[in-house]
Design a protein around this motif. Structure first.
Motif, short mmCIF file in Angstrom:
data_model
loop_
_atom_site.label_atom_id
_atom_site.label_comp_id
_atom_site.label_asym_id
_atom_site.label_seq_id
_atom_site.Cartn_x
_atom_site.Cartn_y
_atom_site.Cartn_z
N ASP A 70 0.91 -1.15 0.08
CA ASP A 70 0.16 0.04 0.05
C ASP A 70 0.76 1.19 0.01
N PRO A 71 1.95 1.30 -0.95
CA PRO A 71 2.81 2.65 -1.06
C PRO A 71 1.68 3.87 -1.56
N GLN A 72 2.42 5.03 -1.05
CA GLN A 72 1.76 6.30 -1.65
C GLN A 72 2.24 6.44 -3.05
N VAL A 73 3.38 6.17 -3.41
CA VAL A 73 3.83 6.50 -4.76
C VAL A 73 4.72 5.06 -5.17
N ILE A 74 4.58 4.86 -6.54
CA ILE A 74 5.59 3.96 -7.07
C ILE A 74 6.20 4.74 -8.33
N VAL A 75 7.58 4.79 -8.22
CA VAL A 75 8.12 5.55 -9.21
C VAL A 75 8.85 4.64 -10.34
N LEU A 76 8.55 4.88 -11.61
CA LEU A 76 8.95 4.03 -12.42
C LEU A 76 10.54 4.33 -12.88
N GLY A 77 11.53 3.62 -13.09
CA GLY A 77 12.79 3.92 -13.69
C GLY A 77 13.29 2.98 -14.96
N GLY A 78 14.38 3.30 -15.26
CA GLY A 78 14.76 2.58 -16.49
C GLY A 78 14.34 3.17 -17.82
N GLY A 79 14.76 2.72 -18.82
CA GLY A 79 14.58 3.17 -20.34
C GLY A 79 12.87 3.40 -20.64
N ASP A 130 -0.62 7.20 -17.53
CA ASP A 130 -2.31 7.41 -17.65
C ASP A 130 -2.70 5.90 -17.69
N ARG A 131 -2.19 5.00 -18.50
CA ARG A 131 -3.01 3.78 -18.60
C ARG A 131 -2.75 2.63 -17.47
N VAL A 132 -1.50 2.45 -16.89
CA VAL A 132 -1.18 1.56 -15.99
C VAL A 132 -2.39 1.66 -14.67
N PRO A 133 -2.48 2.99 -14.13
CA PRO A 133 -3.34 2.81 -13.10
C PRO A 133 -4.46 2.58 -13.21
N ARG A 134 -5.00 2.90 -14.38
CA ARG A 134 -6.45 2.64 -14.83
C ARG A 134 -6.56 0.97 -14.91
N LEU A 135 -5.50 0.29 -15.43
CA LEU A 135 -5.56 -1.09 -15.65
C LEU A 135 -5.46 -1.83 -14.12
N TRP A 136 -4.33 -1.28 -13.29
CA TRP A 136 -4.28 -2.06 -12.28
C TRP A 136 -5.48 -1.95 -11.35
N ALA A 137 -6.23 -0.81 -11.23
CA ALA A 137 -7.52 -1.06 -10.59
C ALA A 137 -8.20 -2.22 -10.47
N ALA A 138 -8.44 -2.89 -11.66
CA ALA A 138 -9.34 -4.19 -11.57
C ALA A 138 -8.55 -5.25 -10.63
N HIS A 139 -7.06 -5.03 -10.42
CA HIS A 139 -6.33 -6.01 -9.86
C HIS A 139 -6.05 -5.81 -8.09
N ILE A 178 -7.91 3.48 -4.24
CA ILE A 178 -6.51 3.59 -4.42
C ILE A 178 -5.88 4.71 -4.63
N ARG A 179 -4.93 5.04 -3.41
CA ARG A 179 -4.44 6.56 -3.35
C ARG A 179 -3.05 6.25 -3.76
N THR A 180 -2.59 5.24 -4.32
CA THR A 180 -1.10 5.11 -4.83
C THR A 180 -1.14 5.76 -6.31
N ARG A 181 0.04 6.44 -6.44
CA ARG A 181 0.17 7.35 -7.49
C ARG A 181 1.49 6.60 -8.41
N LEU A 182 1.34 6.63 -9.64
CA LEU A 182 2.62 6.21 -10.49
C LEU A 182 3.15 7.44 -10.98
N LEU A 183 4.43 7.64 -10.62
CA LEU A 183 5.33 8.82 -10.97
C LEU A 183 6.46 8.32 -11.99
N ARG A 184 6.58 9.46 -12.80
CA ARG A 184 7.94 9.44 -13.37
C ARG A 184 9.20 9.94 -12.68
#
Length: 80
Positions: free
Chosen positions: A22-31, A40-49, A55-61
């Protein structure tokens, strides 16, 4: 199709991280973190799972570019 499959698989994997930690933020790294549509798309898709109605977790660059993971690892190095 390949990118859509990657988004679905990433969403499922990150949903498990959200379920367990239950993290507040997930930060993506790598190429692949440079693909703008993931944020935009991944948080919408993860909602089903995610096992929660809210869901308060944000996906950030990452802030320091796609080598942020290496930079963080270097900061953990100790001279001792």
């Amino acid at each position: 199709q390949t990118l859509a499959r990657y988004e679905r698989r990433l969403a499922k994997a990150l949903a498990q991280v959200v379920n367990i930690l239950d993290p507040q933020v997930i930060v993506l790294g790598g190429g692949l973190s440079n693909i703008e549509r993931l944020y935009d798309r991944v948080p919408r898709l993860w909602a089903a799972h995610v096992f929660s109605d809210v869901i308060r977790t944000r996906l950030l660059r990452n802030v320091h570019g796609d080598s942020s993971g290496v930079r963080g690892a270097a900061w953990l190095w100790s001279e001792n």
